[in-house]
Structures are given as C-alpha cells and as structure tokens.
Scaffold this motif. Structure first.
Motif, PDB file in Angstrom:
ATOM      1  N   PRO A 262       0.820  -1.220   0.000  1.00 58.13           N
ATOM      2  CA  PRO A 262       0.000   0.000   0.000  1.00 58.13           C
ATOM      3  C   PRO A 262       0.851   1.266   0.000  1.00 58.13           C
ATOM      4  CG  PRO A 262      -0.807  -1.564   1.621  1.00 58.13           C
ATOM      5  CD  PRO A 262       0.539  -2.059   1.173  1.00 58.13           C
ATOM      6  N   VAL A 263       0.612   2.131  -0.977  1.00 58.41           N
ATOM      7  CA  VAL A 263       1.410   3.364  -1.071  1.00 58.41           C
ATOM      8  C   VAL A 263       0.663   4.529  -0.407  1.00 58.41           C
ATOM      9  CG1 VAL A 263       0.601   3.956  -3.416  1.00 58.41           C
ATOM     10  CG2 VAL A 263       2.779   4.824  -2.614  1.00 58.41           C
ATOM     11  N   GLN A 264      -0.646   4.496  -0.432  1.00 60.68           N
ATOM     12  CA  GLN A 264      -1.556   5.489   0.191  1.00 60.68           C
ATOM     13  C   GLN A 264      -1.605   6.841  -0.516  1.00 60.68           C
ATOM     14  OE1 GLN A 264      -3.388   3.882   1.993  1.00 60.68           O
ATOM     15  NE2 GLN A 264      -2.283   2.425   3.244  1.00 60.68           N
ATOM     16  N   SER A 265      -0.434   7.366  -0.955  1.00 60.56           N
ATOM     17  CA  SER A 265      -0.439   8.649  -1.681  1.00 60.56           C
ATOM     18  C   SER A 265       0.876   8.771  -2.448  1.00 60.56           C
ATOM     19  CB  SER A 265      -0.556   9.812  -0.692  1.00 60.56           C
ATOM     20  OG  SER A 265      -0.318  11.042  -1.362  1.00 60.56           O
ATOM     21  N   GLY A 266       0.858   9.600  -3.487  1.00 61.18           N
ATOM     22  CA  GLY A 266       2.091   9.844  -4.238  1.00 61.18           C
ATOM     23  C   GLY A 266       2.752  11.151  -3.832  1.00 61.18           C
ATOM     24  N   THR A 318      -0.210  11.521  -7.019  1.00 54.75           N
ATOM     25  CA  THR A 318      -0.702  10.147  -6.848  1.00 54.75           C
ATOM     26  C   THR A 318      -1.005   9.536  -8.218  1.00 54.75           C
ATOM     27  OG1 THR A 318      -1.625  10.637  -4.680  1.00 54.75           O
ATOM     28  CG2 THR A 318      -2.554   8.742  -5.829  1.00 54.75           C
ATOM     29  N   LEU A 319      -1.668  10.309  -9.067  1.00 54.72           N
ATOM     30  CA  LEU A 319      -1.983   9.802 -10.414  1.00 54.72           C
ATOM     31  C   LEU A 319      -0.689   9.471 -11.169  1.00 54.72           C
ATOM     32  CD1 LEU A 319      -4.815  12.275 -11.551  1.00 54.72           C
ATOM     33  CD2 LEU A 319      -5.092   9.918 -10.764  1.00 54.72           C
ATOM     34  N   ASP A 320       0.309  10.366 -11.028  1.00 53.06           N
ATOM     35  CA  ASP A 320       1.578  10.132 -11.735  1.00 53.06           C
ATOM     36  C   ASP A 320       2.229   8.832 -11.263  1.00 53.06           C
ATOM     37  OD1 ASP A 320       1.159  12.477 -13.059  1.00 53.06           O
ATOM     38  OD2 ASP A 320       2.569  13.668 -11.861  1.00 53.06           O
TER      39      ASP A 320
END
Ligand code: SAH
Ligand code: SF4
Ligand code: F3S
Length: 438
Positions: A262-266, A318-320
């Motif tokens: 889990p990354v949760q956010s970029g 996050t999208l990137d």
C-alpha cells in the motif's frame, strides 16, 4: 436454542483479519455443538464488524437494525455483535442501548471467550457486554478450521505504526508476533488436513518479531513444509520491506510472486502527514529493486484520496505514481475521518464531492492499466490453483494464478487444490478465461 446443538451463522465485514477471526469463532462454536447454517435460518447470528471507514460502520448499523423486523418471525434468534467496531471506546455500550434485541457484544481482545459468552446467554438468558480495554497475551490454543484449500494464518496481531488516519491500532492493540514454532505447527496441521495454500496475516508482516529479517527467515522455513504449494502474505509496509525479504520471495519456490504494497499517496507532504515514514521516491526505489529481482512480480496497492489538505497537485502526484508504477490492481478509498485518530482533527478536510471526483479519476486510470495488464496475459500460460467450481457455468472451475488473478476454465472438480497450467484465452471484466494446456 439448546446449548449443545444449535445452528449459527457469522456475517463478516472488513479485512482478512476479520475473516480469519470468523473462521476461528466458527471452529470454537463447532466444539460446543454448533453447526453452520444460513443467515436466514440460523439460531445464533453473529456480526463480526469493521470500523476502518464510516461506510463499513453504516452497513453494520443498517443490517443489525433490519433484524428488528424479523424478530416476530424468529423470536428465539440470538444476536451477537463483535469485532473492531465494538472495540472502540464507548461503542459497545451505545450499541447495546440502541439495539435492545442484541443479546451480546464482544471485543476483539477477548474473542476466545465466545463459547463461554454464548452459554451464558443461552443458559441464563443474560445480556452480555464483554469488551476488554487492552490486548492480553496471544492465545495459542484456539481451534482451527481445517480442510480448506486456502487458509489464513495469523503471524502477528495489532499494529504500532499509528498512521494518522487509521483506527486499527486502537481496536487491535499493540503489535505482537507469534512464535515461529507455533506458526510452523499450525501450518503443518493445516497441510495434513488438505490445505495447499496459506495466506500469512499481519498489519505489517515486515516487522514480524521486530523486523531484522525475521519474516524472511520465517518464509524460508514455511517454504519447506510438505504439502504447502503456495504461500502468500499481507500486508507489507513499504518502510520496512527489506532486501532480505525480496530475496526470500525470489528464492522460495512456493512463495507467490505477488506483493500487496500500500502506497496510500504519491505526495511526500501527504505521506508525511499520514505518518507513513517513507517518501514517494523511496517507494519507487523499492519497487525498482523488487522488479530487478523478480521481473514479473504482481504488485497491488491501497490508496486514500482526499486526505485532509490534499491539493490538486498532491492528487496529481498520486496519479503520476500510479501511471508510472502500473499496479496490477488497486484498492482505492475516500478518506473517512475516524473518531480518536489525529487526522480526523486536521484542518482543511476535503469536501465529499472532491473526494468522489478524485476517486472516480483514479479508478478510471487504474481500470485502463488493469485491463492492459490482463490483456497482456492472453496467450500466456499461468500456474493456476483451482479452488472452487463455478456456480453459474457447469463444468467450469475457478482458481487463482500465482500472481493472484482469478481464472475461469473448463475442468473437473478433481483438480481442486492442484496446480494446473492454464493458457489465457480472453478477459472479461476482472476475470481471465483460459484452457488447460495439455
Ligand atoms: N495494515 C495495512 C492496512 C490496513 S487498513 C497497511 O498498513 O497497509 C486497509 C486500508 O484501508 C489501508 O491501506 C488504507 O488505504 C485504508 N484506510 C485505513 N484507514 C482509512 C480511513 N480512515 N479512510 C479511508 N481509508 C482508510
Ligand atoms: Fe493502519 Fe498504518 Fe497500522 Fe496499516 S500500518 S494498520 S494503515 S496504522
Ligand atoms: Fe480489519 Fe476493519 Fe478491523 S479493516 S482490522 S476489520 S477495522
């Protein structure tokens, strides 16, 4: 309902921990004369609840509330509510008041008391509210549900990470690891009963027994247990994933080449305020290292959108990251403020419609990536372990690939639990279709 012969049904919400707890509770009830039956006719109905997001709690309120109407037709129904939601401060008492027809409430720390509580309710007609404030010692003697092709195995309980959005440490207690011996004994017993796949569970398996590669060491040992063909585990925390673990995954032939990370956010600013203790750069580096060692590893992730203060620039990051890493699939959530957690009091809470819009954007991006990944498998032969027969299509069986993808194919039920080479022929939605390679 008699105390020696009764039917029960357990309704489970939330994560794999809860599923595992429900199977332990079922095994305990079987020992005192219980027999599992359907939700509509069981004499004892237990709700094993989750409180990780508000939505999960709403479902419990809705479903328990709806029982009131049924009580005229099922006057002797006994209703119990347990799990994470009940472990929150003050919730159990409130729940008992709001739903006077609930017979007992139990927390997560005293789950082993279930048989005793059920007998108390049934024999003496008492209403019981039993929730411990804190976790006790790990209890090793709980019965096991055996004979399933795939079985969960707890390797640790609780969590000490305190991500600022998360309620789990408050309802599951401090991090505690089981001994390696106890885990090995359990896996051996499961194997002898016919289990072929084990899924090791912990909120942060990489810190098993305090870290220091003890988890990698555990994997090497479990890899040697006869009869266990597949080993999966969850969840890994990116801050603790080590080279030793990556090597263990590579070396152990029974460990599936699949990782939920889990990354949760970029966005580094959001990650910092989430108290995740890694940056997007560190995450990307770990993924690169992993892919160098295990090129076809199937990576999945969790992401929260609309964390307090998340700007459109944070969200773009996050999208990137999702676009660059290309996860096989992802589990995406709108941030849900949880009472008692730090982030619930953070300023700049995000409006619901923005959360919704960001969730939709992220889902759309991932859908395209998942679809592209699934299509890339057409023509390839995967090792699939069939686990059940398809209800709707006669002659079809359903299994999972090493990488965790669901595959449907024509085959006999004799194949359940074996590993079959299946060539992928088509994709529908999230399901792969295939034929056995002769
Ligand atoms: N221990 C695991 C996850 C447990 S909870 C880990 O650290 O990865 C499962 C997922 O629920 C989390 O990964 C997170 O994405 C999501 N989640 C947890 N709390 C949440 C909240 N308050 N709002 C929205 N999603 C949340
Ligand atoms: Fe929650 Fe963080 Fe612990 Fe996972 S690691 S259970 S997200 S506090
Ligand atoms: Fe799992 Fe929900 Fe509890 S996600 S640990 S069941 S709060």
């Amino acid at each position: 309902m008699k105390d020696t012969d009764f039917t029960y049904n357990i309704v489970t919400y939330g994560c794999q921990m809860n599923e595992k707890d429900s199977s332990t509770m079922a095994a305990m009830l079987d020992q005192i004369g219980g027999r599992e039956s359907s939700r509509d006719d069981a004499q004892l109905l237990i709700f094993n609840t989750c409180c990780v997001r508000e939505h999960a709690e709403d479902k419990v309120f809705g479903n328990v509330g709806a029982l009131k109407k049924q009580l005229s037709e099922r006057p002797n129904l006994i209703i119990g509510v347990c799990g994470c939601m009940m472990q929150q401060k003050g919730v159990a008492e409130k729940f008992m008041k709001k739903f006077p027809f609930v017979n007992f409430v139990m927390g997560t720390h005293n789950m082993h008391q279930l048989p005793q509580i059920v007998l108390q309710v049934v024999k003496y007609g008492e209403r019981v509210c039993a929730v411990w404030d804190s976790e006790g010692e790990i209890i090793e003697e709980l019965p096991l549900r055996t004979g399933k092709i795939s079985s969960y195995v707890n390797i640790m309980f609780g969590c000490d990470n305190y991500c600022t959005y998360c309620i789990v440490p408050y309802v599951r207690g401090h991090e505690r690891s089981r001994s390696k011996d106890a885990i090995i004994r359990e896996v051996q017993a499961l194997s002898e009963s016919g289990t072929k796949e084990i899924i090791l569970l912990g909120q942060n398996v990489n810190s098993y027994q305090g870290g220091d590669d003890r988890f990698a060491d555990l994997l090497y040992s479990l890899n040697e247990i006869p009869g266990i063909d597949r080993i999966r585990f969850m969840t890994s925390h990116p801050k603790d994933i080590s080279l030793a673990l990556m090597n263990a995954m590579k070396d152990c032939d029974h460990v599936c080449k699949q990782l939920h990370l889990p990354v949760q956010s970029g966005s580094n600013e959001i990650l910092r305020r989430m108290n995740r203790r890694y940056t997007a750069e560190i995450y990307r580096e770990k993924v690169m290292e992993l892919r160098q060692l295990i090129p076809d590893i199937a990576l999945t992730t969790d992401i929260i959108v609309g964390f307090p203060g998340e700007t459109s620039d944070d969200f773009q990051q996050t999208l990137d990251l999702v676009n660059d890493i290309r996860f096989v699939t992802g589990y995406f959530f709108k941030y849900s403020p949880r009472p008692g957690t730090p982030a619930a009091k953070f300023e700049n809470q995000i409006d619901e419609d923005i959360k919704q819009e960001r969730l939709a954007t992220l889902l759309k991006l991932q859908d395209g990536i998942t679809n592209e990944y699934n299509r890339s498998l057409i023509g390839k032969t995967l090792h699939v372990m069939p686990e059940k027969t398809a209800d709707r299509h006669a002659g079809q069986i359903i299994g999972r690939s090493d990488g965790g993808r669901t595959v449907h194919f024509l085959g006999s039920s004799d194949l359940l639990g074996s590993t079959v080479p299946v060539t992928i022929t088509d994709v529908t939605g999230n399901t792969l279709l295939g034929v056995i390679r002769n």
